[in-house]
Design a protein around this motif. Structure first.
Motif, PDB file in Angstrom:
ATOM      1  N   ALA A  22       0.850  -1.193   0.000  1.00 36.21           N
ATOM      2  CA  ALA A  22       0.000   0.000   0.000  1.00 36.21           C
ATOM      3  C   ALA A  22       0.880   1.235   0.000  1.00 36.21           C
ATOM      4  O   ALA A  22       1.804   1.336   0.811  1.00 36.21           O
ATOM      5  N   VAL A  23       0.620   2.157  -0.903  1.00 41.29           N
ATOM      6  CA  VAL A  23       1.362   3.412  -1.002  1.00 41.29           C
ATOM      7  C   VAL A  23       0.422   4.547  -0.633  1.00 41.29           C
ATOM      8  O   VAL A  23      -0.584   4.779  -1.313  1.00 41.29           O
TER       9      VAL A  23
ATOM     10  N   ALA B  86       5.157  -6.541  -6.899  1.00 43.97           N
ATOM     11  CA  ALA B  86       4.078  -6.420  -5.919  1.00 43.97           C
ATOM     12  C   ALA B  86       2.735  -6.116  -6.577  1.00 43.97           C
ATOM     13  O   ALA B  86       2.667  -5.550  -7.677  1.00 43.97           O
ATOM     14  N   GLU B  87       1.681  -6.486  -5.880  1.00 41.91           N
ATOM     15  CA  GLU B  87       0.338  -5.993  -6.184  1.00 41.91           C
ATOM     16  C   GLU B  87       0.194  -4.692  -5.417  1.00 41.91           C
ATOM     17  O   GLU B  87       0.396  -4.662  -4.197  1.00 41.91           O
ATOM     18  N   VAL B  88      -0.132  -3.606  -6.119  1.00 41.77           N
ATOM     19  CA  VAL B  88      -0.005  -2.270  -5.547  1.00 41.77           C
ATOM     20  C   VAL B  88      -1.379  -1.631  -5.334  1.00 41.77           C
ATOM     21  O   VAL B  88      -2.205  -1.580  -6.246  1.00 41.77           O
ATOM     22  N   TYR B  89      -1.549  -1.104  -4.119  1.00 38.96           N
ATOM     23  CA  TYR B  89      -2.739  -0.335  -3.758  1.00 38.96           C
ATOM     24  C   TYR B  89      -2.315   1.116  -3.544  1.00 38.96           C
ATOM     25  O   TYR B  89      -1.452   1.391  -2.703  1.00 38.96           O
TER      26      TYR B  89
ATOM     27  N   PHE C  26      -1.712  -6.415   3.759  1.00 39.74           N
ATOM     28  CA  PHE C  26      -0.478  -5.855   3.205  1.00 39.74           C
ATOM     29  C   PHE C  26       0.799  -6.383   3.860  1.00 39.74           C
ATOM     30  O   PHE C  26       0.881  -6.551   5.078  1.00 39.74           O
ATOM     31  N   ASP C  27       1.788  -6.611   3.003  1.00 38.27           N
ATOM     32  CA  ASP C  27       3.139  -6.929   3.468  1.00 38.27           C
ATOM     33  C   ASP C  27       3.891  -5.654   3.843  1.00 38.27           C
ATOM     34  O   ASP C  27       4.865  -5.702   4.598  1.00 38.27           O
ATOM     35  N   LEU C  28       3.457  -4.542   3.310  1.00 39.60           N
ATOM     36  CA  LEU C  28       4.071  -3.243   3.599  1.00 39.60           C
ATOM     37  C   LEU C  28       3.053  -2.150   3.356  1.00 39.60           C
ATOM     38  O   LEU C  28       2.357  -2.156   2.340  1.00 39.60           O
ATOM     39  N   ILE C  29       2.969  -1.219   4.294  1.00 42.50           N
ATOM     40  CA  ILE C  29       2.282   0.046   4.057  1.00 42.50           C
ATOM     41  C   ILE C  29       3.357   1.127   4.082  1.00 42.50           C
ATOM     42  O   ILE C  29       4.055   1.296   5.091  1.00 42.50           O
ATOM     43  N   LEU C  30       3.521   1.822   2.976  1.00 46.70           N
ATOM     44  CA  LEU C  30       4.551   2.848   2.841  1.00 46.70           C
ATOM     45  C   LEU C  30       3.894   4.216   2.814  1.00 46.70           C
ATOM     46  O   LEU C  30       3.156   4.548   1.881  1.00 46.70           O
TER      47      LEU C  30
END
Length: 373
Positions: free
Chosen positions: A194-195, A214-217, A253-257
């Motif tokens: 997630a961006v 990645a699959e991007v949100y 999510f594996d990461l929220i940036l």
């Protein structure tokens, strides 16, 4: 101006003049054995410059006023692309004539455990490209200038496939998001990222996350940037201004940036439950010094998630990033502005007003300064 005794650049010495830097000549730092002089071809405009010129990351006076030698004015700019025109006697990583990039770090000790583990951006003796003190008391001067001087290790080789005005934003903004994305999703199967904040940093984070598999949100408060985010490579768009936006995103999510430069609108208590177990919320957008992150401890409890930050990236990661851009053919969305007092002022003012999609690069340095011959 007589190079190398004097550089020229656009500078201020009072935050009230942040939007109107004036052309000045100044003494560079003393030339070190590992130093490289870059004749600047172009330089990106980063939001960090606004905070530095407005003194938004400090409650004290501008650092340049305390410099032990050299100018008492401040030149900013840390997305530099240019040609190496001088090298110190111990330089091995580049040579005169090379095209190189310089990001937000100009020096490190190169001897500590962090420097020796490809984490030189976290070196306790790291020196930022502008507004920072060298060990000898000189305050670093940035790339809105004819030349800039930096340690060889922080001067990155640029692949010939990447145009200078487009690769400039990768030197700071791109690297700032690449490092945490890579470190958080490397080796994971079908990662989801997630961006938050589709601006200068966020738009590059979308492209980079996609290139890394990645699959991007894309997260934004409203829908005005949805079409752009999809064009950049986002698979999904989330408008956090909508009621119950997080309802179906738990354990996703594996990461929220977080790429937003302000924290005031972040609802961390809604965001953190969207992370998978033991995964990370990483913030790379640095707000005004008086802003805080607000979160309830129970928001961490159910998934054992973590909150943290990330600083720039290493030389190794900078080189990886530019090769990734070549391989996957992504480029930052850039508007160019001809460098001059009026051009610098226009870029800074428009950035402050949010009138940019999505990065500015100052160009025409050779013509303006009479260099490049």
């Amino acid at each position: 101006m007589s190079y190398p005794e004097q550089f020229q650049g656009f500078a201020i010495n009072n935050p009230k003049d942040w939007a109107t830097p004036k052309l000045t000549s100044y003494q560079p730092k003393n030339f070190g054995a590992h130093d490289v002089d870059i004749e600047v071809e172009c330089c990106g405009i980063c939001a960090s410059e606004l905070f530095a010129l407005q003194n938004g990351w400090s409650h004290g006076e501008m650092a340049c006023l305390s410099s032990k030698y050299g100018p008492k004015t401040q030149v900013v700019g840390h997305e530099v692309v240019g040609k190496v025109v001088a090298v110190g006697p111990e330089v091995k990583l580049c040579k005169v004539g090379d095209r190189v990039g310089l990001g937000a770090q100009a020096s490190a000790c190169m001897n500590c455990t962090r420097c020796n583990s490809n984490n030189e951006q976290y070196c306790a003796q790291a020196v930022s490209t502008y507004c920072d003190f060298y060990p000898d008391g000189y305050v670093s001067q940035g790339g809105y200038a004819s030349h800039v001087r930096a340690h060889e290790h922080l001067c990155f080789p640029i692949p010939p496939e990447l145009p200078s005005e487009l690769v400039a934003p990768l030197q700071c903004g791109g690297l700032t998001v690449y490092s945490p994305i890579k470190r958080n999703i490397a080796g994971k199967k079908d990662p989801k990222v997630a961006v938050i904040g589709i601006g200068g940093l966020g738009h590059m984070a979308i492209m980079i996350s996609k290139a890394l598999g990645a699959e991007v949100y894309a997260f934004s408060r409203g829908y005005s940037k949805k079409d752009d985010a999809i064009k950049m490579g986002a698979d999904h768009f989330v408008a956090t201004g909508e009621k119950n936006w997080s309802e179906n995103l738990g354990d996703t999510f594996d990461l929220i940036l977080n790429c937003a430069s302000s924290t005031t609108s972040l609802d961390l208590n809604a965001l953190l439950p969207c992370l998978k177990v033991n995964c990370n919320f990483v913030s790379v957008g640095l707000p005004h010094i008086d802003e805080d992150l607000k979160v309830k401890p129970f928001s961490f409890f159910a998934n054992g998630c973590n909150m943290g930050s990330s600083k720039l990236g290493s030389r190794e990661e900078a080189i990886e990033l530019m090769n990734l851009a070549v391989k996957h053919n992504f480029r930052p969305w850039v508007e160019t502005i001809q460098v001059s007092e009026a051009g610098v002022s226009d870029g800074l003012t428009r950035l402050n007003d949010g009138d940019v999609k999505y990065r500015f690069t100052l160009t025409g340095f050779h013509q303006f300064f009479g260099t490049g011959k």
